[in-house]
Design an enzyme around this catalytic site. Structure first.
Site, PDB file in Angstrom:
ATOM      1  N   CYS A   1       0.762  -1.460  -0.292  1.00 23.44           N
ATOM      2  CA  CYS A   1      -0.286   0.097   0.030  1.00 23.44           C
ATOM      3  C   CYS A   1       0.770   1.472   0.017  1.00 23.44           C
ATOM      4  O   CYS A   1       1.717   1.280   0.576  1.00 23.44           O
ATOM      5  CB  CYS A   1      -1.131   0.138   1.485  1.00 23.44           C
ATOM      6  SG  CYS A   1      -1.852  -1.131   1.112  1.00 23.44           S
TER       7      CYS A   1
ATOM      8  N   CYS B   1      -3.439   0.156  -3.583  1.00 20.08           N
ATOM      9  CA  CYS B   1      -4.267   0.286  -1.959  1.00 20.08           C
ATOM     10  C   CYS B   1      -3.621   1.381  -1.593  1.00 20.08           C
ATOM     11  O   CYS B   1      -2.520   2.412  -1.869  1.00 20.08           O
ATOM     12  CB  CYS B   1      -4.052  -1.062  -1.885  1.00 20.08           C
ATOM     13  SG  CYS B   1      -2.868  -1.433  -0.372  1.00 20.08           S
TER      14      CYS B   1
END
Length: 305
Positions: A121, A202
């Site tokens: 992420c 993400c």
């Protein structure tokens, strides 16, 4: 007796003529069949014409295997369980002996599954028209990953491949451009890889665009504009940061308030993303200034009052 001998000779001559006729018919049939088969193979192979793009990279197998082994051993040993031989075979099977204008996503599905890996992420960095700059940046700052910094993108970056229905099954002379046929091996591969890269993003994601492009920094026809932004998941991505970079000393065609950037922001807002846009993101601009240290755009500080 002479009459019987004449009849025998006639029968022999008839048998001989029939045999010759059968042999000739068989030869004609063989020629016709060979012609039909050859015609059929050529008819299914439009790349017999000269395509406009470069042909398959020479020593493609060695290039792919070398890059794969380098990636999983020297750069990302945590991916050491990847099978480079299987990855090469799945890439080869996707295009070899195939019409280079009839490649489908299904052809590449095994490759995508074999070579995919998680993307941490906050590290996904997308780009359009900033290829050299964005990759210089990710080489100097390992906090971000472009598609070309993943295993799939690293193996395929700047190389070319396409098939040929006739032997040896690979065309080394020329391959079709996207303008010649949409479903060519390169276009289908990069679309699938880009889609998968976007789906994996993400946290905070970044996109680096070129503010010196006269036609506008954001183009709906680009891979980013047509595929990647529509495959970002609003449930996984918290923010999209736009870095609008202008060439040092170059034209300043567009800023964050420009028409194409506002169109991009509108698309992202409709998909419920939070957006931050920054003109000439300083860490990237400093990298640009390495090559232009004396330019006025590269002054590190200003007089303060």
């Amino acid at each position: 007796m002479p009459l019987q001998q004449g009849s025998a000779r006639m029968r022999q001559r008839t048998v001989l003529l029939v045999g010759i006729a059968v042999l000739l018919a068989a030869l004609v049939l063989a020629v016709v069949l060979a012609s039909l088969l050859t015609h059929g193979r050529h008819e299914g192979s439009p790349q017999m014409l000269k395509w406009k793009d470069r042909g398959t990279t020479r020593n493609l197998q060695e290039v792919i295997l070398g890059r794969c082994y380098n990636y999983i051993t020297a750069q990302h040993p945590e991916l050491g369980d990847k099978d480079c031989l299987k990855i090469w075979e799945s890439l080869k099977d996707a295009f070899i002996y195939k019409n280079p204008c009839n490649i489908t996503p299904e052809d590449y599905q095994p490759l995508m599954e074999l070579a995919s890996h998680p993307i941490p992420c906050n590290k996904s960095l997308f780009w359009s028209k900033t290829g050299d700059l964005v990759h210089r940046y990710t080489k100097s700052n390992h906090n971000f990953l472009t598609l070309e910094d993943t295993l799939l993108g690293y193996m395929a970056d700047r190389i070319s491949w396409c098939g040929d229905p006739s032997a040896p099954g690979i065309n080394y002379e020329s391959c079709p451009k996207r303008s010649e046929c949409e479903s060519n091996p390169g276009s289908v591969f990069w679309k699938m890889a880009s889609k998968m890269f976007a789906e994996a993003a993400c946290g905070v994601v970044q996109v680096m665009l070129n503010g010196s492009v006269e036609a506008g920094a954001f183009r709906s026809s680009s891979i980013f504009g047509s595929i990647e932004i529509f495959n970002l998941d609003p449930d996984k991505v918290s923010e999209v940061h736009i870095w609008l970079m202008q060439d040092i000393g170059g034209p300043q065609s567009e800023s964050c308030s420009g028409h194409s950037i506002q169109r991009l922001i509108s698309i992202l807002e409709e998909r419920n993303f939070k957006i931050i846009c920054e003109d000439n993101y300083r860490p990237v601009q400093l990298l640009q200034c390495v090559q232009n240290p004396d330019h006025t755009d590269c002054r590190l500080c200003t007089n303060s009052t």
